[in-house]
Write a protein that holds these residues in place. Structure first.
Motif, PDB file in Angstrom:
ATOM      1  N   GLY A 185      24.754 -48.356  42.031  1.00 26.54           N
ATOM      2  CA  GLY A 185      26.014 -47.640  41.922  1.00 26.54           C
ATOM      3  C   GLY A 185      26.042 -46.720  40.711  1.00 26.54           C
ATOM      4  O   GLY A 185      25.663 -47.116  39.604  1.00 26.54           O
TER       5      GLY A 185
ATOM      6  N   SER B 299      26.941 -44.036  33.896  1.00 22.27           N
ATOM      7  CA  SER B 299      25.575 -44.368  34.323  1.00 22.27           C
ATOM      8  C   SER B 299      24.538 -43.540  33.586  1.00 22.27           C
ATOM      9  O   SER B 299      24.761 -42.372  33.232  1.00 22.27           O
ATOM     10  CB  SER B 299      25.424 -44.128  35.824  1.00 22.27           C
ATOM     11  OG  SER B 299      26.211 -45.027  36.560  1.00 22.27           O
TER      12      SER B 299
ATOM     13  N   GLU C 171      32.487 -50.447  38.083  1.00 12.15           N
ATOM     14  CA  GLU C 171      31.772 -50.355  39.358  1.00 12.15           C
ATOM     15  C   GLU C 171      32.168 -51.495  40.287  1.00 12.15           C
ATOM     16  O   GLU C 171      32.429 -51.301  41.477  1.00 12.15           O
ATOM     17  CB  GLU C 171      30.258 -50.380  39.093  1.00 12.15           C
ATOM     18  CG  GLU C 171      29.411 -50.318  40.354  1.00 12.15           C
ATOM     19  CD  GLU C 171      27.934 -50.495  40.066  1.00 12.15           C
ATOM     20  OE1 GLU C 171      27.189 -50.785  41.019  1.00 12.15           O
ATOM     21  OE2 GLU C 171      27.522 -50.355  38.880  1.00 12.15           O
TER      22      GLU C 171
ATOM     23  N   VAL D 113      28.391 -44.405  38.271  1.00 11.29           N
ATOM     24  CA  VAL D 113      29.737 -44.101  37.785  1.00 11.29           C
ATOM     25  C   VAL D 113      29.596 -43.200  36.560  1.00 11.29           C
ATOM     26  O   VAL D 113      28.485 -42.811  36.185  1.00 11.29           O
ATOM     27  CB  VAL D 113      30.521 -45.395  37.452  1.00 11.29           C
ATOM     28  CG1 VAL D 113      30.798 -46.201  38.712  1.00 11.29           C
ATOM     29  CG2 VAL D 113      29.771 -46.247  36.430  1.00 11.29           C
TER      30      VAL D 113
ATOM     31  N   LYS E 262      31.194 -50.210  32.170  1.00 11.62           N
ATOM     32  CA  LYS E 262      30.573 -49.543  33.313  1.00 11.62           C
ATOM     33  C   LYS E 262      30.429 -50.482  34.491  1.00 11.62           C
ATOM     34  O   LYS E 262      30.793 -50.167  35.638  1.00 11.62           O
ATOM     35  CB  LYS E 262      29.203 -48.983  32.890  1.00 11.62           C
ATOM     36  CG  LYS E 262      28.446 -48.263  33.992  1.00 11.62           C
ATOM     37  CD  LYS E 262      27.430 -49.144  34.685  1.00 11.62           C
ATOM     38  CE  LYS E 262      26.625 -48.382  35.712  1.00 11.62           C
ATOM     39  NZ  LYS E 262      25.730 -49.247  36.507  1.00 11.62           N
ATOM     40  N   ASP E 263      29.905 -51.688  34.271  1.00 14.96           N
ATOM     41  CA  ASP E 263      29.678 -52.632  35.363  1.00 14.96           C
ATOM     42  C   ASP E 263      30.990 -53.174  35.920  1.00 14.96           C
ATOM     43  O   ASP E 263      31.133 -53.332  37.133  1.00 14.96           O
ATOM     44  CB  ASP E 263      28.798 -53.787  34.882  1.00 14.96           C
ATOM     45  CG  ASP E 263      27.365 -53.355  34.635  1.00 14.96           C
ATOM     46  OD1 ASP E 263      26.696 -52.966  35.600  1.00 14.96           O
ATOM     47  OD2 ASP E 263      26.936 -53.392  33.476  1.00 14.96           O
TER      48      ASP E 263
ATOM     49  N   LYS F 277      32.797 -42.844  42.165  1.00 12.68           N
ATOM     50  CA  LYS F 277      31.546 -43.596  42.240  1.00 12.68           C
ATOM     51  C   LYS F 277      30.765 -43.153  43.463  1.00 12.68           C
ATOM     52  O   LYS F 277      31.342 -42.843  44.510  1.00 12.68           O
ATOM     53  CB  LYS F 277      31.823 -45.107  42.340  1.00 12.68           C
ATOM     54  CG  LYS F 277      30.587 -45.971  42.564  1.00 12.68           C
ATOM     55  CD  LYS F 277      30.946 -47.428  42.792  1.00 12.68           C
ATOM     56  CE  LYS F 277      29.711 -48.242  43.155  1.00 12.68           C
ATOM     57  NZ  LYS F 277      30.034 -49.667  43.403  1.00 12.68           N
TER      58      LYS F 277
END
Length: 438
Positions: free
Chosen positions: A408, A413, A286, A410, A282-283, A197
Protein backbone atom coordinates in the motif's frame (compact mmCIF):
# COMPACT_ATOMS: atom_id res chain seq x y z
CA UNK A 1 -18.55 -1.94 -4.60
CA UNK A 2 -21.84 -1.44 -6.41
CA UNK A 3 -23.42 -4.82 -5.72
CA UNK A 4 -26.90 -4.75 -4.20
CA UNK A 5 -28.85 -7.58 -2.57
CA UNK A 6 -31.20 -9.29 -5.00
CA UNK A 7 -34.52 -10.31 -3.43
CA UNK A 8 -35.07 -13.17 -5.82
CA UNK A 9 -32.48 -15.20 -7.72
CA UNK A 10 -33.07 -15.67 -11.45
CA UNK A 11 -32.08 -18.78 -13.37
CA UNK A 12 -29.10 -18.29 -15.66
CA UNK A 13 -29.63 -19.59 -19.22
CA UNK A 14 -27.21 -22.42 -19.76
CA UNK A 15 -27.04 -24.68 -22.82
CA UNK A 16 -25.60 -27.43 -20.61
CA UNK A 17 -28.75 -28.68 -18.86
CA UNK A 18 -27.34 -31.94 -17.51
CA UNK A 19 -28.67 -33.13 -14.20
CA UNK A 20 -25.92 -33.55 -11.60
CA UNK A 21 -25.94 -36.29 -8.97
CA UNK A 22 -24.05 -35.25 -5.86
CA UNK A 23 -23.23 -37.59 -2.99
CA UNK A 24 -21.28 -36.82 0.19
CA UNK A 25 -20.24 -39.66 2.51
CA UNK A 26 -18.02 -39.82 5.60
CA UNK A 27 -14.48 -41.14 5.25
CA UNK A 28 -12.20 -42.74 7.78
CA UNK A 29 -8.97 -40.81 7.76
CA UNK A 30 -6.13 -39.81 10.05
CA UNK A 31 -6.84 -36.32 11.34
CA UNK A 32 -3.23 -35.26 10.77
CA UNK A 33 -2.80 -36.73 7.27
CA UNK A 34 -2.33 -34.22 4.45
CA UNK A 35 -5.26 -33.74 2.11
CA UNK A 36 -2.74 -32.88 -0.60
CA UNK A 37 -1.69 -36.54 -0.66
CA UNK A 38 -5.20 -37.41 -1.84
CA UNK A 39 -4.72 -35.43 -5.03
CA UNK A 40 -3.80 -37.12 -8.31
CA UNK A 41 -1.41 -35.43 -10.70
CA UNK A 42 -2.93 -32.87 -13.02
CA UNK A 43 -4.69 -29.60 -12.23
CA UNK A 44 -5.61 -29.79 -8.54
CA UNK A 45 -8.12 -27.64 -6.71
CA UNK A 46 -7.42 -26.80 -3.09
CA UNK A 47 -8.36 -24.57 -0.18
CA UNK A 48 -6.40 -25.52 2.93
CA UNK A 49 -5.85 -24.15 6.42
CA UNK A 50 -3.43 -26.28 8.39
CA UNK A 51 -4.66 -29.88 8.20
CA UNK A 52 -8.25 -28.87 7.37
CA UNK A 53 -9.86 -27.74 4.13
CA UNK A 54 -11.07 -29.19 0.85
CA UNK A 55 -9.29 -30.51 -2.23
CA UNK A 56 -10.78 -31.56 -5.54
CA UNK A 57 -10.05 -32.89 -9.01
CA UNK A 58 -11.82 -33.45 -12.30
CA UNK A 59 -14.47 -31.14 -13.74
CA UNK A 60 -18.21 -31.74 -13.54
CA UNK A 61 -18.98 -28.14 -14.59
CA UNK A 62 -17.01 -25.00 -15.39
CA UNK A 63 -17.79 -21.33 -15.94
CA UNK A 64 -15.35 -18.89 -17.48
CA UNK A 65 -16.54 -15.28 -17.38
CA UNK A 66 -15.58 -13.30 -20.47
CA UNK A 67 -13.52 -10.18 -19.76
CA UNK A 68 -15.40 -6.93 -20.21
CA UNK A 69 -14.23 -4.34 -22.76
CA UNK A 70 -11.70 -1.65 -21.93
CA UNK A 71 -13.44 1.39 -20.57
CA UNK A 72 -15.71 -0.65 -18.30
CA UNK A 73 -16.04 0.89 -14.85
CA UNK A 74 -13.22 -0.59 -12.72
CA UNK A 75 -15.70 -1.40 -9.93
CA UNK A 76 -18.08 -3.35 -12.22
CA UNK A 77 -19.38 -6.48 -10.42
CA UNK A 78 -21.16 -8.27 -13.27
CA UNK A 79 -18.72 -11.21 -13.22
CA UNK A 80 -19.85 -12.00 -9.65
CA UNK A 81 -23.51 -11.71 -10.68
CA UNK A 82 -22.90 -14.06 -13.63
CA UNK A 83 -21.18 -16.57 -11.33
CA UNK A 84 -24.08 -16.47 -8.85
CA UNK A 85 -26.68 -17.10 -11.57
CA UNK A 86 -24.63 -19.95 -13.02
CA UNK A 87 -24.21 -21.71 -9.68
CA UNK A 88 -27.90 -21.22 -8.85
CA UNK A 89 -28.76 -22.91 -12.15
CA UNK A 90 -26.52 -25.87 -11.26
CA UNK A 91 -28.23 -26.20 -7.88
CA UNK A 92 -31.66 -26.25 -9.51
CA UNK A 93 -30.76 -29.36 -11.51
CA UNK A 94 -28.63 -31.11 -8.87
CA UNK A 95 -29.84 -34.08 -6.85
CA UNK A 96 -27.87 -33.95 -3.59
CA UNK A 97 -27.42 -36.69 -0.99
CA UNK A 98 -25.35 -35.36 1.90
CA UNK A 99 -24.67 -37.65 4.88
CA UNK A 100 -22.24 -35.23 6.55
CA UNK A 101 -23.93 -31.81 6.35
CA UNK A 102 -21.00 -29.52 7.14
CA UNK A 103 -19.78 -26.37 5.38
CA UNK A 104 -17.99 -27.59 2.26
CA UNK A 105 -20.13 -30.71 1.73
CA UNK A 106 -22.78 -31.30 -0.93
CA UNK A 107 -22.36 -29.42 -4.22
CA UNK A 108 -19.22 -27.26 -4.04
CA UNK A 109 -17.59 -24.94 -6.53
CA UNK A 110 -14.07 -23.55 -6.32
CA UNK A 111 -13.63 -20.06 -7.73
CA UNK A 112 -11.14 -17.40 -8.67
CA UNK A 113 -12.08 -13.88 -9.77
CA UNK A 114 -9.85 -11.36 -11.49
CA UNK A 115 -8.85 -8.12 -9.81
CA UNK A 116 -10.29 -6.04 -12.67
CA UNK A 117 -13.43 -6.73 -14.72
CA UNK A 118 -11.50 -6.28 -18.00
CA UNK A 119 -9.12 -9.19 -17.27
CA UNK A 120 -9.61 -12.79 -18.37
CA UNK A 121 -9.55 -15.53 -15.74
CA UNK A 122 -12.69 -15.31 -13.58
CA UNK A 123 -13.58 -18.99 -13.27
CA UNK A 124 -15.81 -21.33 -11.25
CA UNK A 125 -15.05 -25.07 -11.25
CA UNK A 126 -17.22 -27.85 -9.81
CA UNK A 127 -14.89 -30.85 -9.39
CA UNK A 128 -15.88 -34.46 -9.93
CA UNK A 129 -14.36 -35.40 -6.59
CA UNK A 130 -13.89 -33.43 -3.37
CA UNK A 131 -12.21 -34.65 -0.19
CA UNK A 132 -12.63 -32.42 2.84
CA UNK A 133 -11.79 -32.28 6.52
CA UNK A 134 -13.25 -30.10 9.26
CA UNK A 135 -13.38 -30.39 13.04
CA UNK A 136 -11.95 -33.92 13.01
CA UNK A 137 -14.38 -35.22 10.37
CA UNK A 138 -13.39 -36.22 6.83
CA UNK A 139 -15.69 -36.67 3.85
CA UNK A 140 -15.82 -37.53 0.17
CA UNK A 141 -18.12 -35.85 -2.35
CA UNK A 142 -18.62 -37.06 -5.91
CA UNK A 143 -20.46 -35.31 -8.71
CA UNK A 144 -21.61 -37.58 -11.54
CA UNK A 145 -23.92 -37.44 -14.55
CA UNK A 146 -25.63 -40.73 -13.70
CA UNK A 147 -27.14 -41.88 -10.40
CA UNK A 148 -25.78 -44.87 -8.51
CA UNK A 149 -22.08 -44.33 -9.13
CA UNK A 150 -20.23 -45.66 -6.09
CA UNK A 151 -18.11 -42.81 -4.65
CA UNK A 152 -15.13 -44.97 -3.70
CA UNK A 153 -14.72 -45.97 -7.37
CA UNK A 154 -13.66 -42.39 -8.13
CA UNK A 155 -11.26 -41.98 -5.22
CA UNK A 156 -7.82 -42.46 -6.75
CA UNK A 157 -4.74 -42.37 -4.56
CA UNK A 158 -2.36 -39.59 -5.52
CA UNK A 159 1.07 -40.34 -6.95
CA UNK A 160 4.10 -38.88 -5.23
CA UNK A 161 4.53 -35.15 -5.99
CA UNK A 162 7.49 -34.36 -8.27
CA UNK A 163 10.20 -31.89 -7.26
CA UNK A 164 10.22 -28.69 -9.28
CA UNK A 165 13.81 -29.07 -10.49
CA UNK A 166 16.05 -26.23 -11.69
CA UNK A 167 14.32 -22.85 -11.94
CA UNK A 168 15.40 -19.82 -13.95
CA UNK A 169 14.24 -16.44 -12.63
CA UNK A 170 13.36 -13.52 -14.89
CA UNK A 171 12.50 -9.89 -14.06
CA UNK A 172 8.93 -8.72 -14.32
CA UNK A 173 7.09 -6.17 -16.41
CA UNK A 174 8.86 -3.24 -14.73
CA UNK A 175 12.46 -3.09 -13.55
CA UNK A 176 13.19 -2.28 -9.91
CA UNK A 177 14.00 1.31 -10.87
CA UNK A 178 10.87 1.69 -13.02
CA UNK A 179 8.66 0.40 -10.22
CA UNK A 180 10.29 2.71 -7.70
CA UNK A 181 9.53 5.52 -10.10
CA UNK A 182 5.88 4.42 -10.22
CA UNK A 183 5.79 4.47 -6.42
CA UNK A 184 7.35 7.95 -6.27
CA UNK A 185 4.88 9.23 -8.87
CA UNK A 186 1.98 7.74 -6.92
CA UNK A 187 3.16 9.38 -3.69
CA UNK A 188 3.27 12.73 -5.50
CA UNK A 189 -0.29 12.28 -6.77
CA UNK A 190 -1.47 11.35 -3.26
CA UNK A 191 0.20 14.43 -1.76
CA UNK A 192 -1.46 16.54 -4.47
CA UNK A 193 -4.85 15.33 -3.25
CA UNK A 194 -5.79 13.10 -6.22
CA UNK A 195 -6.37 10.12 -3.91
CA UNK A 196 -5.53 8.88 -0.41
CA UNK A 197 -3.99 5.47 -1.11
CA UNK A 198 -3.10 3.11 -3.95
CA UNK A 199 -1.79 -0.44 -3.76
CA UNK A 200 0.92 -1.06 -6.33
CA UNK A 201 2.08 -4.56 -7.32
CA UNK A 202 5.06 -6.04 -9.14
CA UNK A 203 5.49 -9.30 -10.99
CA UNK A 204 8.41 -11.62 -11.72
CA UNK A 205 8.78 -14.84 -13.67
CA UNK A 206 10.08 -18.36 -13.07
CA UNK A 207 10.74 -21.04 -15.68
CA UNK A 208 11.27 -24.74 -14.84
CA UNK A 209 12.45 -27.53 -17.14
CA UNK A 210 9.18 -29.47 -16.84
CA UNK A 211 5.57 -28.71 -15.85
CA UNK A 212 5.40 -27.71 -12.18
CA UNK A 213 3.62 -30.24 -9.98
CA UNK A 214 1.30 -27.90 -8.07
CA UNK A 215 0.89 -30.48 -5.30
CA UNK A 216 4.47 -29.97 -4.16
CA UNK A 217 3.86 -26.21 -3.95
CA UNK A 218 0.67 -26.77 -1.95
CA UNK A 219 2.38 -29.04 0.55
CA UNK A 220 5.32 -26.67 1.03
CA UNK A 221 3.03 -23.66 1.48
CA UNK A 222 0.60 -25.47 3.79
CA UNK A 223 3.42 -26.71 6.00
CA UNK A 224 5.28 -23.41 6.22
CA UNK A 225 2.23 -21.16 6.58
CA UNK A 226 -0.35 -23.15 8.57
CA UNK A 227 -2.11 -19.94 9.67
CA UNK A 228 -2.69 -18.89 6.04
CA UNK A 229 -5.14 -20.20 3.45
CA UNK A 230 -3.27 -22.26 0.87
CA UNK A 231 -5.09 -22.35 -2.47
CA UNK A 232 -5.02 -23.66 -6.02
CA UNK A 233 -7.80 -22.59 -8.37
CA UNK A 234 -7.65 -21.89 -12.09
CA UNK A 235 -3.84 -21.71 -12.12
CA UNK A 236 -3.66 -19.30 -9.15
CA UNK A 237 -1.54 -20.91 -6.42
CA UNK A 238 -0.47 -19.36 -3.13
CA UNK A 239 -0.86 -18.92 0.62
CA UNK A 240 -2.86 -15.86 1.55
CA UNK A 241 -3.11 -14.46 5.07
CA UNK A 242 -6.11 -12.31 4.14
CA UNK A 243 -9.63 -13.72 4.62
CA UNK A 244 -12.00 -11.63 2.53
CA UNK A 245 -14.95 -13.41 4.10
CA UNK A 246 -16.13 -16.60 5.74
CA UNK A 247 -19.87 -17.22 5.69
CA UNK A 248 -21.68 -19.86 7.74
CA UNK A 249 -25.43 -19.41 7.80
CA UNK A 250 -26.05 -15.67 8.25
CA UNK A 251 -22.74 -15.11 10.06
CA UNK A 252 -19.86 -13.44 8.23
CA UNK A 253 -16.25 -12.93 9.32
CA UNK A 254 -13.65 -10.83 7.51
CA UNK A 255 -9.98 -10.18 8.29
CA UNK A 256 -8.36 -6.92 7.17
CA UNK A 257 -4.56 -6.82 6.83
CA UNK A 258 -2.72 -3.62 5.96
CA UNK A 259 0.64 -2.54 7.32
CA UNK A 260 3.64 -4.88 7.14
CA UNK A 261 6.95 -5.44 8.88
CA UNK A 262 9.42 -8.36 8.66
CA UNK A 263 9.77 -10.78 11.55
CA UNK A 264 12.62 -10.07 13.93
CA UNK A 265 15.71 -12.21 14.33
CA UNK A 266 14.79 -12.85 17.98
CA UNK A 267 11.86 -12.25 20.32
CA UNK A 268 13.11 -8.80 21.36
CA UNK A 269 13.57 -7.46 17.83
CA UNK A 270 10.31 -9.09 16.74
CA UNK A 271 8.44 -7.26 19.49
CA UNK A 272 10.21 -3.99 18.65
CA UNK A 273 9.24 -4.20 14.97
CA UNK A 274 5.63 -4.93 15.85
CA UNK A 275 5.40 -2.03 18.28
CA UNK A 276 7.01 0.30 15.72
CA UNK A 277 4.28 -0.61 13.26
CA UNK A 278 1.52 -0.02 15.83
CA UNK A 279 3.01 3.43 16.47
CA UNK A 280 3.64 4.26 12.80
CA UNK A 281 1.36 7.01 11.45
CA UNK A 282 1.90 5.70 7.90
CA UNK A 283 0.95 2.10 8.72
CA UNK A 284 -1.97 3.05 10.97
CA UNK A 285 -3.32 5.36 8.23
CA UNK A 286 -2.98 2.63 5.59
CA UNK A 287 -4.73 0.14 7.84
CA UNK A 288 -7.49 2.55 8.79
CA UNK A 289 -8.36 3.19 5.15
CA UNK A 290 -8.73 -0.55 4.58
CA UNK A 291 -10.97 -0.94 7.64
CA UNK A 292 -13.10 2.02 6.56
CA UNK A 293 -13.66 0.44 3.12
CA UNK A 294 -14.72 -2.84 4.73
CA UNK A 295 -17.17 -1.07 7.05
CA UNK A 296 -18.69 0.92 4.18
CA UNK A 297 -19.12 -2.25 2.10
CA UNK A 298 -20.69 -4.39 4.82
CA UNK A 299 -23.03 -1.91 6.51
CA UNK A 300 -25.68 -1.99 3.71
CA UNK A 301 -25.65 -5.82 3.72
CA UNK A 302 -25.74 -6.44 7.46
CA UNK A 303 -28.24 -6.41 10.28
CA UNK A 304 -25.37 -6.29 12.78
CA UNK A 305 -21.74 -5.30 12.26
CA UNK A 306 -18.89 -5.30 14.80
CA UNK A 307 -15.53 -3.76 13.81
CA UNK A 308 -12.85 -3.30 16.51
CA UNK A 309 -11.59 0.25 16.96
CA UNK A 310 -7.89 -0.71 16.99
CA UNK A 311 -5.86 -3.34 15.09
CA UNK A 312 -3.88 -6.18 16.57
CA UNK A 313 -0.63 -7.80 15.37
CA UNK A 314 -0.82 -10.91 13.18
CA UNK A 315 2.54 -12.67 13.01
CA UNK A 316 3.26 -15.09 10.15
CA UNK A 317 6.38 -17.07 9.34
CA UNK A 318 8.06 -14.29 7.34
CA UNK A 319 6.18 -11.03 8.10
CA UNK A 320 3.81 -9.44 10.60
CA UNK A 321 0.76 -7.31 9.82
CA UNK A 322 -1.67 -4.93 11.42
CA UNK A 323 -4.93 -6.90 11.50
CA UNK A 324 -8.60 -6.21 12.24
CA UNK A 325 -11.20 -8.99 12.37
CA UNK A 326 -14.80 -7.88 11.69
CA UNK A 327 -18.03 -9.82 12.32
CA UNK A 328 -21.44 -9.32 10.71
CA UNK A 329 -24.89 -10.87 10.66
CA UNK A 330 -26.03 -10.63 7.08
CA UNK A 331 -29.51 -9.58 6.00
CA UNK A 332 -31.61 -12.57 4.89
CA UNK A 333 -31.55 -11.78 1.16
CA UNK A 334 -27.75 -11.34 0.94
CA UNK A 335 -25.75 -14.21 -0.59
CA UNK A 336 -22.07 -14.98 -0.16
CA UNK A 337 -21.29 -13.72 -3.67
CA UNK A 338 -23.24 -10.52 -2.97
CA UNK A 339 -20.83 -9.93 -0.09
CA UNK A 340 -17.78 -10.83 -2.22
CA UNK A 341 -18.89 -8.35 -4.89
CA UNK A 342 -19.46 -5.63 -2.30
CA UNK A 343 -16.12 -6.14 -0.56
CA UNK A 344 -13.88 -6.40 -3.63
CA UNK A 345 -11.58 -4.61 -4.03
CA UNK A 346 -10.80 -3.66 -0.47
CA UNK A 347 -8.56 -0.68 0.19
CA UNK A 348 -5.92 -3.24 1.27
CA UNK A 349 -5.46 -4.35 -2.38
CA UNK A 350 -6.91 -1.44 -4.39
CA UNK A 351 -6.87 1.90 -2.64
CA UNK A 352 -8.99 4.90 -1.68
CA UNK A 353 -11.11 6.16 -3.40
CA UNK A 354 -11.59 2.78 -5.04
CA UNK A 355 -12.31 3.77 -8.65
CA UNK A 356 -9.54 6.40 -8.72
CA UNK A 357 -7.01 3.96 -7.27
CA UNK A 358 -7.94 1.21 -9.73
CA UNK A 359 -7.52 3.56 -12.69
CA UNK A 360 -4.11 4.61 -11.37
CA UNK A 361 -3.11 0.96 -10.92
CA UNK A 362 -4.02 0.17 -14.53
CA UNK A 363 -2.04 3.23 -15.66
CA UNK A 364 1.25 2.79 -13.78
CA UNK A 365 1.78 -0.92 -12.93
CA UNK A 366 2.63 -1.91 -16.49
CA UNK A 367 0.92 -5.32 -16.23
CA UNK A 368 -2.43 -7.10 -16.08
CA UNK A 369 -2.92 -8.48 -12.56
CA UNK A 370 -5.22 -11.27 -13.71
CA UNK A 371 -6.32 -13.12 -10.58
CA UNK A 372 -3.74 -11.48 -8.32
CA UNK A 373 -5.46 -9.55 -5.47
CA UNK A 374 -8.83 -10.92 -6.60
CA UNK A 375 -11.14 -13.18 -4.56
CA UNK A 376 -10.29 -16.89 -4.46
CA UNK A 377 -12.09 -19.62 -2.52
CA UNK A 378 -15.19 -21.82 -2.54
CA UNK A 379 -18.97 -21.83 -2.23
CA UNK A 380 -21.36 -24.66 -1.36
CA UNK A 381 -25.02 -25.21 -2.13
CA UNK A 382 -26.12 -24.14 1.35
CA UNK A 383 -24.50 -20.72 0.87
CA UNK A 384 -21.52 -21.41 3.14
CA UNK A 385 -18.23 -20.19 1.74
CA UNK A 386 -14.69 -19.00 2.35
CA UNK A 387 -13.04 -16.43 0.11
CA UNK A 388 -9.54 -15.09 0.50
CA UNK A 389 -7.67 -12.42 -1.41
CA UNK A 390 -5.14 -13.96 -3.81
CA UNK A 391 -1.91 -12.66 -2.30
CA UNK A 392 1.54 -14.27 -1.80
CA UNK A 393 0.79 -16.18 -4.98
CA UNK A 394 1.72 -17.06 -8.54
CA UNK A 395 -0.12 -18.02 -11.69
CA UNK A 396 1.26 -21.43 -12.68
CA UNK A 397 0.96 -22.53 -16.31
CA UNK A 398 2.86 -25.70 -17.12
CA UNK A 399 6.56 -25.06 -16.57
CA UNK A 400 6.07 -21.33 -16.12
CA UNK A 401 5.04 -19.24 -13.11
CA UNK A 402 4.28 -15.55 -12.76
CA UNK A 403 4.78 -14.28 -9.21
CA UNK A 404 3.09 -11.21 -7.71
CA UNK A 405 3.75 -8.97 -4.71
CA UNK A 406 2.85 -5.44 -3.71
CA UNK A 407 2.15 -2.94 -0.97
CA UNK A 408 0.00 0.00 0.00
CA UNK A 409 1.22 3.45 -1.00
CA UNK A 410 0.20 6.51 1.06
CA UNK A 411 1.58 10.01 1.43
CA UNK A 412 4.36 8.85 3.77
CA UNK A 413 5.56 5.93 1.63
CA UNK A 414 9.22 5.57 0.65
CA UNK A 415 10.03 3.83 -2.69
CA UNK A 416 13.08 2.00 -1.27
CA UNK A 417 11.07 0.61 1.66
CA UNK A 418 8.22 -0.42 -0.67
CA UNK A 419 10.60 -2.38 -2.91
CA UNK A 420 11.99 -4.16 0.16
CA UNK A 421 8.45 -5.02 1.33
CA UNK A 422 7.53 -6.45 -2.08
CA UNK A 423 10.73 -8.52 -2.14
CA UNK A 424 9.88 -10.01 1.27
CA UNK A 425 6.47 -11.04 -0.09
CA UNK A 426 7.98 -12.56 -3.25
CA UNK A 427 9.99 -14.93 -1.05
CA UNK A 428 6.88 -16.96 -0.20
CA UNK A 429 6.48 -18.32 -3.73
CA UNK A 430 10.18 -18.25 -4.61
CA UNK A 431 10.90 -20.58 -1.72
CA UNK A 432 7.92 -22.80 -2.62
CA UNK A 433 9.34 -23.15 -6.16
CA UNK A 434 12.84 -23.96 -4.87
CA UNK A 435 13.63 -27.58 -4.08
CA UNK A 436 15.58 -28.18 -0.86
CA UNK A 437 19.19 -29.13 -1.37
CA UNK A 438 19.78 -32.87 -1.51
Amino acid sequence: MNAVPHPQKQSHPNPDARKLFVRTVALRDRADSSLVRRLPDGVPLAWLSGDDGIVGWGEAARLECAPLPEGTAPTDTSRFDEAARWFDALLERAEVEDEVDLPGTGLVTFGTFTFAPTSAGSTLIVPRVVVGRRAGRTWLTTVTDEPGTHPEELLRPGSAPRPVGPVRWRPGSLTREEWMGAVAGTVARIRAGELEKAVLARDSFADADAPVDVRVLLERLRTRFPACFTFSVGGMVGATPELLLRREGDQLTSLVLAGTRPRGEDAESDQRLGQEMLASAKDVEEHGLAVDSLRAALEPLSEELVVPAWPHLLRLANVQHLATRAHARLSPEVSALDAVAALHPTAAVGGTPTATAMRLIAEVEGMDRGGYAGPVGWLDGAGNSEWGIALRCAHVDGAHARLYAGGGIVAGSDPVSEVAEAESKFRVMREALTDPEA
